[in-house]
Design an enzyme around this catalytic site. Structure first.
Site, PDB file in Angstrom:
ATOM      1  N   SER A  77       0.852  -1.200   0.000  1.00  0.00           N
ATOM      2  CA  SER A  77       0.000   0.000   0.000  1.00  0.00           C
ATOM      3  C   SER A  77       0.883   1.244   0.000  1.00  0.00           C
ATOM      4  O   SER A  77       2.061   1.169   0.364  1.00  0.00           O
ATOM      5  CB  SER A  77      -0.847  -0.008   1.268  1.00  0.00           C
ATOM      6  OG  SER A  77      -1.434   1.255   1.495  1.00  0.00           O
TER       7      SER A  77
ATOM      8  N   TYR B 297      -2.752  -0.271  10.591  1.00  0.00           N
ATOM      9  CA  TYR B 297      -2.704  -0.515   9.136  1.00  0.00           C
ATOM     10  C   TYR B 297      -1.308  -0.211   8.591  1.00  0.00           C
ATOM     11  O   TYR B 297      -0.753  -0.972   7.787  1.00  0.00           O
ATOM     12  CB  TYR B 297      -3.753   0.341   8.427  1.00  0.00           C
ATOM     13  CG  TYR B 297      -3.841   0.081   6.941  1.00  0.00           C
ATOM     14  CD1 TYR B 297      -4.465  -1.069   6.452  1.00  0.00           C
ATOM     15  CD2 TYR B 297      -3.306   0.980   6.012  1.00  0.00           C
ATOM     16  CE1 TYR B 297      -4.559  -1.314   5.092  1.00  0.00           C
ATOM     17  CE2 TYR B 297      -3.406   0.742   4.637  1.00  0.00           C
ATOM     18  CZ  TYR B 297      -4.031  -0.404   4.189  1.00  0.00           C
ATOM     19  OH  TYR B 297      -4.118  -0.652   2.832  1.00  0.00           O
TER      20      TYR B 297
HETATM   21  N1  LIG Z   1      -8.842   0.759  -1.205  1.00  0.00           N
HETATM   22  C1  LIG Z   1      -7.710   1.416  -1.151  1.00  0.00           C
HETATM   23  O1  LIG Z   1      -7.675   2.670  -1.226  1.00  0.00           O
HETATM   24  C2  LIG Z   1      -6.411   0.659  -0.989  1.00  0.00           C
HETATM   25  C3  LIG Z   1      -5.200   1.371  -1.088  1.00  0.00           C
HETATM   26  C4  LIG Z   1      -3.984   0.674  -0.973  1.00  0.00           C
HETATM   27  C5  LIG Z   1      -3.995  -0.696  -0.760  1.00  0.00           C
HETATM   28  N2  LIG Z   1      -5.186  -1.355  -0.661  1.00  0.00           N
HETATM   29  C6  LIG Z   1      -5.119  -2.791  -0.428  1.00  0.00           C
HETATM   30  O2  LIG Z   1      -5.777  -3.476  -1.477  1.00  0.00           O
HETATM   31  C7  LIG Z   1      -6.191  -4.763  -1.003  1.00  0.00           C
HETATM   32  C8  LIG Z   1      -7.599  -5.029  -1.476  1.00  0.00           C
HETATM   33  O3  LIG Z   1      -8.471  -4.117  -0.839  1.00  0.00           O
HETATM   34  P1  LIG Z   1      -9.731  -3.448  -1.558  1.00  0.00           P
HETATM   35  O4  LIG Z   1      -9.586  -1.983  -1.338  1.00  0.00           O
HETATM   36  O5  LIG Z   1      -9.900  -3.997  -2.920  1.00  0.00           O
HETATM   37  O6  LIG Z   1     -10.892  -3.925  -0.554  1.00  0.00           O
HETATM   38  P2  LIG Z   1     -12.279  -4.718  -0.779  1.00  0.00           P
HETATM   39  O7  LIG Z   1     -12.906  -4.823   0.560  1.00  0.00           O
HETATM   40  O8  LIG Z   1     -13.070  -4.100  -1.890  1.00  0.00           O
HETATM   41  O9  LIG Z   1     -11.801  -6.167  -1.230  1.00  0.00           O
HETATM   42  C9  LIG Z   1     -11.192  -7.031  -0.296  1.00  0.00           C
HETATM   43  C10 LIG Z   1     -11.835  -8.410  -0.362  1.00  0.00           C
HETATM   44  O10 LIG Z   1     -11.156  -9.199   0.624  1.00  0.00           O
HETATM   45  C11 LIG Z   1     -12.109 -10.022   1.265  1.00  0.00           C
HETATM   46  N3  LIG Z   1     -11.615 -10.395   2.590  1.00  0.00           N
HETATM   47  C12 LIG Z   1     -11.501  -9.593   3.681  1.00  0.00           C
HETATM   48  N4  LIG Z   1     -11.028 -10.305   4.719  1.00  0.00           N
HETATM   49  C13 LIG Z   1     -10.840 -11.573   4.267  1.00  0.00           C
HETATM   50  C14 LIG Z   1     -10.384 -12.769   4.866  1.00  0.00           C
HETATM   51  N5  LIG Z   1     -10.044 -12.814   6.159  1.00  0.00           N
HETATM   52  N6  LIG Z   1     -10.305 -13.883   4.105  1.00  0.00           N
HETATM   53  C15 LIG Z   1     -10.666 -13.857   2.801  1.00  0.00           C
HETATM   54  N7  LIG Z   1     -11.127 -12.757   2.184  1.00  0.00           N
HETATM   55  C16 LIG Z   1     -11.211 -11.632   2.904  1.00  0.00           C
HETATM   56  C17 LIG Z   1     -13.383  -9.192   1.328  1.00  0.00           C
HETATM   57  O11 LIG Z   1     -14.548 -10.020   1.456  1.00  0.00           O
HETATM   58  C18 LIG Z   1     -13.332  -8.427  -0.002  1.00  0.00           C
HETATM   59  O12 LIG Z   1     -14.078  -9.093  -0.998  1.00  0.00           O
HETATM   60  C19 LIG Z   1      -5.997  -4.739   0.522  1.00  0.00           C
HETATM   61  O13 LIG Z   1      -4.828  -5.450   0.862  1.00  0.00           O
HETATM   62  C20 LIG Z   1      -5.838  -3.264   0.827  1.00  0.00           C
HETATM   63  O14 LIG Z   1      -5.092  -3.034   2.006  1.00  0.00           O
HETATM   64  C21 LIG Z   1      -6.383  -0.725  -0.778  1.00  0.00           C
END
Ligand SMILES: NC(=O)c1ccc[n+]([C@@H]2O[C@H](COP(=O)([O-])OP(=O)(O)OC[C@H]3O[C@@H](n4cnc5c(N)ncnc54)[C@H](O)[C@@H]3O)[C@@H](O)[C@H]2O)c1
Length: 268
Positions: A143, A156
């Site tokens: 991230s 985080y």
């Molecule tokens: N959204 C942002 O701005 C952002 C920025 C930087 C990094 N990220 C990273 O991107 C990655 C994806 O996040 P996103 O933003 O797409 O979120 P999101 O919630 O849209 O997607 C994440 C998915 O992970 C699943 N999940 C959560 N806990 C779980 C578990 N214990 N076991 C299995 N599945 C699980 C959820 O059901 C969901 O479908 C994460 O690692 C997040 O930290 C997100």
């Protein structure tokens, strides 16, 4: 001809946001995919959208046996595993240390780290034999909080710094058979949830109306990327032909957040 023709990838957190975009992109590059997510409804939806090329597994990345079940599904359905993508994650919505009671902090830490850090480690462990057999690779989702304070809170930010530690340590341990890299995305509008211990189970970035405005104001590249905008880095790192010499690397794709500098000094 796609960059991942004939490959098989296991993607965690594949039901929503970035993970879902990765399933779509990997499939379009010729890969077959195991889509692993905690939500059975989302798993069913991804599978239905890609019949024959995507197989879903519902489970928790923080549970070793669930990771083993997902890897077994890849081998059973497709006969091999080339890439493990550890992507499932929770966000702490910037929870401040001073404002968080001790007991809440204790439980919130365990809940978030179990998904963001332990989930990656157990996933790689479960996939290791198959990845060695395929001379495959790992890509972990880090991230912009892997190198910047103040977007997430301490839990985080620590979790995403730890993901960089996993990339570097595992790249060292698993060479020469398996390459291990990471991608550090910046802002995007997704459904990302927080730990229930922090009272954040129902909070989502999706519901923040000012996220586009924030991105335009804060990021040198002046736009809010879609999850799909980050997917090309994962494809390249997973591709043997395009990243054969690359391991232990984390690609920053944060819209320039890390190089935003500061406004001119008064009178400067
Ligand atoms: N959204 C942002 O701005 C952002 C920025 C930087 C990094 N990220 C990273 O991107 C990655 C994806 O996040 P996103 O933003 O797409 O979120 P999101 O919630 O849209 O997607 C994440 C998915 O992970 C699943 N999940 C959560 N806990 C779980 C578990 N214990 N076991 C299995 N599945 C699980 C959820 O059901 C969901 O479908 C994460 O690692 C997040 O930290 C997100």
């Amino acid at each position: 001809m796609g960059w991942l023709e004939g490959d098989v990838a296991l993607i965690t957190g594949a039901g929503s946001g970035l993970g879902r975009a990765l399933v779509d992109r990997f499939e379009s590059e010729g890969a077959r995919v195991v889509a692993f997510d905690r939500s059975p409804e989302r798993v069913a939806a991804v599978e239905a959208a890609h019949q024959g090329t995507v197989v879903g597994v519902a489970g928790d990345v923080a549970v070793g046996e669930d990771n083993e079940r997902a890897v077994a599904q890849a081998l059973e359905a497709f006969g091999r595993l080339d890439t493990f993508i550890g992507n499932a994650g929770l966000f702490d919505y910037g929870a401040r240390l001073a404002d968080t009671p001790m007991e809440t902090l204790d439980r919130g830490f365990d809940e978030l780290i179990a998904v963001n850090v332990k989930g990656c480690l157990l996933g790689v462990k479960a996939a290791l034999d198959a990845l060695v057999a395929a001379s495959g690779s790992v890509v972990l989702t880090a991230s912009l909080s892997s190198r910047n304070a103040g977007v997430g809170g301490a839990i985080y930010t620590a979790s995403k710094h730890a993901v960089v530690g996993l990339v570097e340590q595992l790249a060292f341990e698993l060479a020469p058979e398996v390459r291990v890299n990471g991608v550090s995305p910046g802002f995007m509008r997704t459904d990302i949830r927080g730990p229930s211990a922090l009272g954040l189970a129902d909070r989502t970035l999706d519901s923040m109306p000012d996220l586009d405005q924030l991105a335009r104001a804060l990021l040198p590249l002046r736009f809010l990327p879609d999850p799909a905008d980050y997917s090309g880095h994962y494809v390249q790192l997973a591709s043997r032909a395009n990243a054969a010499a690359t391991t232990g690397v984390v690609v920053d794709c944060d819209g320039g957040f890390s190089v935003r500098g500061m406004p001119p000094l008064p009178g400067g």
